[in-house]
Design a protein around this motif. Sequence first.
Motif, PDB file in Angstrom:
ATOM      1  N   ARG A   1      -1.962  22.047  10.835  1.00  0.00           N
ATOM      2  CA  ARG A   1      -0.771  21.228  10.986  1.00  0.00           C
ATOM      3  C   ARG A   1      -1.174  19.819  11.392  1.00  0.00           C
ATOM      4  N   PRO A   2      -0.918  18.822  10.572  1.00  0.00           N
ATOM      5  CA  PRO A   2      -0.203  18.919   9.296  1.00  0.00           C
ATOM      6  C   PRO A   2      -1.099  19.454   8.177  1.00  0.00           C
TER       7      PRO A   2
ATOM      8  N   ARG B   1       6.782  16.746   2.768  1.00  0.00           N
ATOM      9  CA  ARG B   1       6.693  16.601   4.226  1.00  0.00           C
ATOM     10  C   ARG B   1       7.951  17.125   4.917  1.00  0.00           C
TER      11      ARG B   1
ATOM     12  N   GLU C   1       8.299  20.328   7.544  1.00  0.00           N
ATOM     13  CA  GLU C   1       8.930  20.263   8.870  1.00  0.00           C
ATOM     14  C   GLU C   1       9.950  21.386   9.050  1.00  0.00           C
TER      15      GLU C   1
END
Length: 366
Positions: free
Chosen positions: A290-291, A269, A273
């Motif tokens: 996204r995500p 994660r 980002e």
Amino acid sequence: MTAAWSFEFLLNRPGVAWMGQNTTHLEPPPEVLDALLRSTRAHEFQLYAPALGFEELRELIVEDLGLPGMAAWITDGAVGGLHHICTALAGDITRLITTDPGWPWPGRFAGLENVPVSTVEVYGAGHGCRMTAGQLANTIEAGSLIYLIDPLNPLGSRYERDELAAIAELARETGSLIVHDCTYRHFADGHTLAAELYPEGTLTTYSFSKWLGLAGLRLGAVVAAPSLLSRLTAVPSNPLGANIQAQRAAIAGLKVKGPWLDRLRATNRHNQEIVCRAVDDSGLGSVVVRPSHGNFLAVDIGAGSRTSEEICRALLDQDIFIRPGTYQSPRFGERFVKISTSVPTEWAERFAAAWSGLPAPTGTGR
């Protein structure tokens, strides 16, 4: 070009950031390394494994998936199981249905047996980057084999439970089978297994290459109802069994899965980002899903003047290996690149710096 995308070429290139294979490159759990070393010191590499795999490993995989009553067969990577499904069942398959983008090999395996292949286009927001029951209804025929990648490699989308239920109902009505390729399930939030909805007609494929990082050891599994799985294991593709050392490592990994996945998912994660922020700030492309529910991100570069392969070559010049979409999409491949994120954060930061240094788009170029 041939040398640039050769894995052997990359293996012999020290310092490359491997962000083009969706494999995990974090330091593995010590229990996994210990299991590999114990197996090696015991010279287990001199032995054949059980044809279906160690019973303990098969039970642990079924438990991990939460599918009591199902049976597992250990294969030479998930791809070994997919090859056997597509060839061993070819005589009973009228058509293989897959997606574009998707993973091309099952269609090629089926093609070897002269099974027709239909491709459903899922790129873009119109279908949520996944195959809908409506699209499937326009393609399916009695006795089809539906190849469903979930989460979808290379885009990172996943299916909602009601979407899977509608697909499962079509499969049941037409006497078709579903191959639910769950290679990236451990990275997904809210994932549903098709086998929960269509247990009698779903073959679930399982991989240790992604979540546990055993890619080079080639270990996976096929999980299905015993009567369905027996159609494959009556004549297994490898009657001498999958890699013993890999099986020992997989058993060890499954026993420490909880804390390992917490660390792996948190790193994945965080790296996503970093990649998303670099793409947003660069003006070059946009993240497609996204995500992402996988350990990768697809970046659409369709508005730019450079192709996906040109961008990948530019990054490889900086020792960063990512993948052009052309590998997984004949129709849309020039429009996107794929970046793997279950890697050391240093690699994600190197990618971000290199991506930020690429020229901004100058026009459509198309």
